[in-house]
Design a protein around this motif. Structure first.
Motif, PDB file in Angstrom:
ATOM      1  N   TRP A  60      -8.048  -6.138   1.770  1.00 15.46           N
ATOM      2  CA  TRP A  60      -9.011  -5.278   1.278  1.00 15.46           C
ATOM      3  C   TRP A  60     -10.250  -5.165   2.261  1.00 15.46           C
ATOM      4  CZ3 TRP A  60     -12.056  -2.301  -1.414  1.00 15.46           C
ATOM      5  CH2 TRP A  60     -13.200  -2.421  -2.082  1.00 15.46           C
ATOM      6  N   LEU A  61     -10.758  -6.190   2.880  1.00 14.98           N
ATOM      7  CA  LEU A  61     -11.905  -6.137   3.508  1.00 14.98           C
ATOM      8  C   LEU A  61     -11.367  -5.587   4.953  1.00 14.98           C
ATOM      9  CD1 LEU A  61     -14.337  -9.057   3.214  1.00 14.98           C
ATOM     10  CD2 LEU A  61     -14.172  -6.896   2.082  1.00 14.98           C
ATOM     11  N   ARG A  62     -10.131  -5.902   5.459  1.00 12.98           N
ATOM     12  CA  ARG A  62      -9.744  -5.272   6.772  1.00 12.98           C
ATOM     13  C   ARG A  62      -9.498  -3.823   6.674  1.00 12.98           C
ATOM     14  NH1 ARG A  62      -4.844  -4.090   7.431  1.00 12.98           N
ATOM     15  NH2 ARG A  62      -3.962  -5.791   6.168  1.00 12.98           N
ATOM     16  N   ARG A  63      -8.626  -3.130   5.435  1.00 14.36           N
ATOM     17  CA  ARG A  63      -8.867  -1.733   5.382  1.00 14.36           C
ATOM     18  C   ARG A  63      -9.789  -1.129   4.935  1.00 14.36           C
ATOM     19  NH1 ARG A  63      -2.477  -0.552   3.625  1.00 14.36           N
ATOM     20  NH2 ARG A  63      -3.601   1.503   3.488  1.00 14.36           N
ATOM     21  N   ALA A  64     -11.067  -1.831   4.341  1.00 10.57           N
ATOM     22  CA  ALA A  64     -12.363  -1.057   4.321  1.00 10.57           C
ATOM     23  C   ALA A  64     -13.087  -0.991   5.611  1.00 10.57           C
ATOM     24  CB  ALA A  64     -12.953  -2.261   3.447  1.00 10.57           C
ATOM     25  N   GLU A  65     -13.052  -1.993   6.563  1.00  6.63           N
ATOM     26  CA  GLU A  65     -13.680  -1.832   7.777  1.00  6.63           C
ATOM     27  C   GLU A  65     -12.843  -0.617   8.564  1.00  6.63           C
ATOM     28  OE1 GLU A  65     -13.630  -5.712   9.325  1.00  6.63           O
ATOM     29  OE2 GLU A  65     -15.744  -5.916   8.989  1.00  6.63           O
ATOM     30  N   GLN A  66     -11.575  -0.694   8.432  1.00  3.92           N
ATOM     31  CA  GLN A  66     -10.818   0.376   9.296  1.00  3.92           C
ATOM     32  C   GLN A  66     -11.152   1.815   8.676  1.00  3.92           C
ATOM     33  OE1 GLN A  66      -6.855  -0.885   8.317  1.00  3.92           O
ATOM     34  NE2 GLN A  66      -6.823  -2.352  10.035  1.00  3.92           N
ATOM     35  N   ALA A  67     -11.523   2.100   7.452  1.00  3.93           N
ATOM     36  CA  ALA A  67     -11.778   3.138   6.712  1.00  3.93           C
ATOM     37  C   ALA A  67     -13.508   3.633   7.069  1.00  3.93           C
ATOM     38  CB  ALA A  67     -11.525   3.212   5.300  1.00  3.93           C
ATOM     39  N   PHE A 106      -1.997  -9.625 -13.148  1.00  2.89           N
ATOM     40  CA  PHE A 106      -1.765  -8.557 -12.205  1.00  2.89           C
ATOM     41  C   PHE A 106      -0.855  -7.268 -12.818  1.00  2.89           C
ATOM     42  CE2 PHE A 106       1.628  -6.619  -9.339  1.00  2.89           C
ATOM     43  CZ  PHE A 106       0.938  -6.099  -8.456  1.00  2.89           C
ATOM     44  N   ILE A 107      -1.349  -6.252 -12.522  1.00  2.62           N
ATOM     45  CA  ILE A 107      -0.575  -4.954 -13.084  1.00  2.62           C
ATOM     46  C   ILE A 107      -0.079  -3.894 -11.624  1.00  2.62           C
ATOM     47  CG2 ILE A 107      -0.956  -2.821 -14.168  1.00  2.62           C
ATOM     48  CD1 ILE A 107      -3.146  -4.198 -15.796  1.00  2.62           C
ATOM     49  N   GLU A 108       1.079  -3.802 -11.730  1.00  2.25           N
ATOM     50  CA  GLU A 108       1.566  -3.066 -10.852  1.00  2.25           C
ATOM     51  C   GLU A 108       1.729  -1.680 -11.146  1.00  2.25           C
ATOM     52  OE1 GLU A 108       2.945  -2.313  -7.584  1.00  2.25           O
ATOM     53  OE2 GLU A 108       3.815  -4.217  -8.018  1.00  2.25           O
ATOM     54  N   MET A 109       0.920  -0.864 -10.211  1.00  2.00           N
ATOM     55  CA  MET A 109       0.737   0.602 -10.735  1.00  2.00           C
ATOM     56  C   MET A 109       0.795   1.423  -9.544  1.00  2.00           C
ATOM     57  SD  MET A 109      -3.233   0.062 -11.975  1.00  2.00           S
ATOM     58  CE  MET A 109      -3.347   1.608 -12.742  1.00  2.00           C
ATOM     59  N   PRO A 110       0.996   2.743  -9.753  1.00  2.00           N
ATOM     60  CA  PRO A 110       0.830   3.644  -8.481  1.00  2.00           C
ATOM     61  C   PRO A 110      -0.363   3.625  -7.872  1.00  2.00           C
ATOM     62  CG  PRO A 110       2.130   4.813 -10.256  1.00  2.00           C
ATOM     63  CD  PRO A 110       1.539   3.374 -10.926  1.00  2.00           C
ATOM     64  N   PRO A 111      -0.563   3.558  -6.388  1.00  2.00           N
ATOM     65  CA  PRO A 111      -1.739   3.567  -5.751  1.00  2.00           C
ATOM     66  C   PRO A 111      -2.769   4.727  -6.510  1.00  2.00           C
ATOM     67  CG  PRO A 111       0.035   3.248  -4.237  1.00  2.00           C
ATOM     68  CD  PRO A 111       0.743   3.381  -5.672  1.00  2.00           C
ATOM     69  N   ARG A 112      -2.167   5.863  -6.714  1.00  2.00           N
ATOM     70  CA  ARG A 112      -2.929   7.019  -6.962  1.00  2.00           C
ATOM     71  C   ARG A 112      -3.849   6.674  -8.318  1.00  2.00           C
ATOM     72  NH1 ARG A 112      -4.131  12.397  -5.623  1.00  2.00           N
ATOM     73  NH2 ARG A 112      -6.038  12.969  -6.961  1.00  2.00           N
ATOM     74  N   GLU A 113      -2.999   6.214  -9.217  1.00  2.00           N
ATOM     75  CA  GLU A 113      -3.462   5.729 -10.790  1.00  2.00           C
ATOM     76  C   GLU A 113      -4.349   4.703 -10.454  1.00  2.00           C
ATOM     77  OE1 GLU A 113      -0.535   4.796 -13.498  1.00  2.00           O
ATOM     78  OE2 GLU A 113       0.359   6.777 -13.231  1.00  2.00           O
ATOM     79  N   LEU A 114      -4.154   3.802  -9.441  1.00  2.00           N
ATOM     80  CA  LEU A 114      -5.307   2.463  -9.531  1.00  2.00           C
ATOM     81  C   LEU A 114      -6.511   3.013  -8.982  1.00  2.00           C
ATOM     82  CD1 LEU A 114      -6.176  -0.302  -9.528  1.00  2.00           C
ATOM     83  CD2 LEU A 114      -5.039  -0.622  -7.231  1.00  2.00           C
ATOM     84  N   ALA A 115      -6.459   3.992  -8.024  1.00  2.00           N
ATOM     85  CA  ALA A 115      -7.661   4.693  -7.178  1.00  2.00           C
ATOM     86  C   ALA A 115      -8.364   5.583  -8.341  1.00  2.00           C
ATOM     87  CB  ALA A 115      -7.124   5.636  -6.289  1.00  2.00           C
ATOM     88  N   ASP A 116      -7.720   5.949  -9.226  1.00  2.00           N
ATOM     89  CA  ASP A 116      -8.413   7.075 -10.208  1.00  2.00           C
ATOM     90  C   ASP A 116      -9.164   5.856 -11.006  1.00  2.00           C
ATOM     91  OD1 ASP A 116      -7.541   9.158  -9.297  1.00  2.00           O
ATOM     92  OD2 ASP A 116      -5.871   9.435 -10.438  1.00  2.00           O
ATOM     93  N   ASP A 117      -8.331   4.871 -11.492  1.00  2.00           N
ATOM     94  CA  ASP A 117      -9.160   3.853 -12.544  1.00  2.00           C
ATOM     95  C   ASP A 117     -10.433   3.448 -11.918  1.00  2.00           C
ATOM     96  OD1 ASP A 117      -7.179   4.283 -14.574  1.00  2.00           O
ATOM     97  OD2 ASP A 117      -6.355   2.114 -14.507  1.00  2.00           O
ATOM     98  N   ALA A 152      -5.805   1.480  -2.084  1.00  2.00           N
ATOM     99  CA  ALA A 152      -6.257   2.400  -3.315  1.00  2.00           C
ATOM    100  C   ALA A 152      -7.481   2.159  -3.619  1.00  2.00           C
ATOM    101  CB  ALA A 152      -5.118   2.022  -4.369  1.00  2.00           C
ATOM    102  N   VAL A 153      -7.869   0.947  -3.565  1.00  6.86           N
ATOM    103  CA  VAL A 153      -9.211   0.478  -4.030  1.00  6.86           C
ATOM    104  C   VAL A 153     -10.307   1.233  -2.954  1.00  6.86           C
ATOM    105  CG1 VAL A 153     -10.875  -1.181  -4.262  1.00  6.86           C
ATOM    106  CG2 VAL A 153      -8.668  -1.429  -5.331  1.00  6.86           C
ATOM    107  N   VAL A 154      -9.849   0.910  -1.683  1.00  4.09           N
ATOM    108  CA  VAL A 154     -10.851   1.602  -0.751  1.00  4.09           C
ATOM    109  C   VAL A 154     -10.867   3.244  -0.728  1.00  4.09           C
ATOM    110  CG1 VAL A 154     -10.618   2.245   1.897  1.00  4.09           C
ATOM    111  CG2 VAL A 154     -10.170  -0.159   1.222  1.00  4.09           C
ATOM    112  N   ALA A 155      -9.715   3.843  -0.930  1.00  2.02           N
ATOM    113  CA  ALA A 155      -9.622   5.185  -1.207  1.00  2.02           C
ATOM    114  C   ALA A 155     -10.707   5.469  -2.500  1.00  2.02           C
ATOM    115  CB  ALA A 155      -8.355   5.787  -1.714  1.00  2.02           C
ATOM    116  N   ALA A 156     -10.799   4.926  -3.395  1.00  5.16           N
ATOM    117  CA  ALA A 156     -11.848   5.155  -4.611  1.00  5.16           C
ATOM    118  C   ALA A 156     -13.191   5.270  -4.087  1.00  5.16           C
ATOM    119  CB  ALA A 156     -11.309   4.165  -5.623  1.00  5.16           C
ATOM    120  N   VAL A 157     -13.364   4.013  -3.439  1.00  2.93           N
ATOM    121  CA  VAL A 157     -15.037   3.757  -2.905  1.00  2.93           C
ATOM    122  C   VAL A 157     -15.289   4.900  -1.963  1.00  2.93           C
ATOM    123  CG1 VAL A 157     -16.377   2.335  -1.613  1.00  2.93           C
ATOM    124  CG2 VAL A 157     -14.661   1.309  -3.056  1.00  2.93           C
TER     125      VAL A 157
END
Length: 260
Positions: A154-161, A80-91, A132-137
């Protein structure tokens, strides 16, 4: 009588070698699975492996998915890596785009996204990282389906988006009573016998319970079944699972098959 799922996808993590270090028999597995989760270079894989895996997947008619993870080659993405959501989304955005370049060069495209390892497990409950992963997709292609564990953040937030969320179950991983995966470093986390794995998959496809890690009945269902490609008997197990599902009357096809 149990209800049989009429169609199910078989996915596997592929392209996970690096440089001169191979991992698994991708060529053999690409003749068994219907969807290939291809490592995008952050936890495993390199440009040459990514391109070769995409080319073979396109030749075999196998759907290509971006297997995104933490930037952790040394730990194979299982830390596990703790990181800012924006950085994870960019990765994540970087990884999807990189794999899609090779997929398109091979005559295909990335058809879905699946997180790997520690990231997969983290976003079962980690709301910020799931978002963050949802935002990247969404930033790359809102039409891409996403693959994950039923009931996850993950899937709940994906569906909401507005993303298409696809549930999966695991052929050879033990489950907790809550329906989450038993961590790999705990006893009994993996099921090794190919016949047992195949029987579990048929039971899951029928909606029948399997045993959780404590031996209690647990119903686990998904639109896709994950077959791990890095175990010693991975190919034999994958072939056994496919044969058992086909014998049970299950139609095997990628969940991306109806996407325009």
């Amino acid at each position: 009588m149990s209800e049989l799922i009429p169609r199910i996808d078989l996915n596997s993590d592929l392209g996970e070698g690096f440089g001169r270090w191979p991992l698994g028999d991708d060529d053999a597995l690409l003749s068994v699975v219907t969807s290939a989760n291809v490592a995008c270079g952050f936890h495993a894989g390199d440009p040459t492996i990514m391109r070769r895996t995409c080319e073979t997947a396109v030749e075999r008619g196998v759907a290509i998915g971006a297997q995104i993870g933490y930037r952790d080659l040394a730990g194979f993405g299982r830390r596990f890596i703790e990181m800012p959501p924006r950085e994870l989304a960019d990765d994540v955005l970087y990884q999807i785009g990189a794999l899609d370049a090779f997929a398109r060069a091979a005559g295909g495209r990335v058809g879905y996204v699946k997180p790997h390892g520690a990231l997969y497990n983290a976003i079962v409950r980690h709301e910020e990282q799931a978002g963050a992963v949802v935002a990247a997709v969404l930033a790359y292609d809102p039409g891409l389906p996403v693959l994950g564990l039923p009931g996850s953040a993950w899937l709940r937030r994906a569906e909401q988006a507005g993303l298409t969320a696809v549930t999966e179950c695991f052929a050879d991983r033990a489950y907790t009573p809550e329906g989450t995966l038993v961590p790999r470093d705990r006893p009994g986390a993996l099921v090794h016998d190919p016949d047992t794995v195949a029987e579990r998959c048929v039971r899951m496809a029928r909606g029948e319970p399997i045993e959780d890690v404590d031996g209690a009945p647990l119903v686990v269902r998904g639109e896709s079944i994950c077959l791990h490609g890095d175990s010693p008997n991975a190919v034999a197990t994958a072939r056994r699972v496919r044969a058992a599902l086909e014998a049970a009357g299950v139609d095997l096809a990628s969940f991306t098959a109806t996407r325009p």
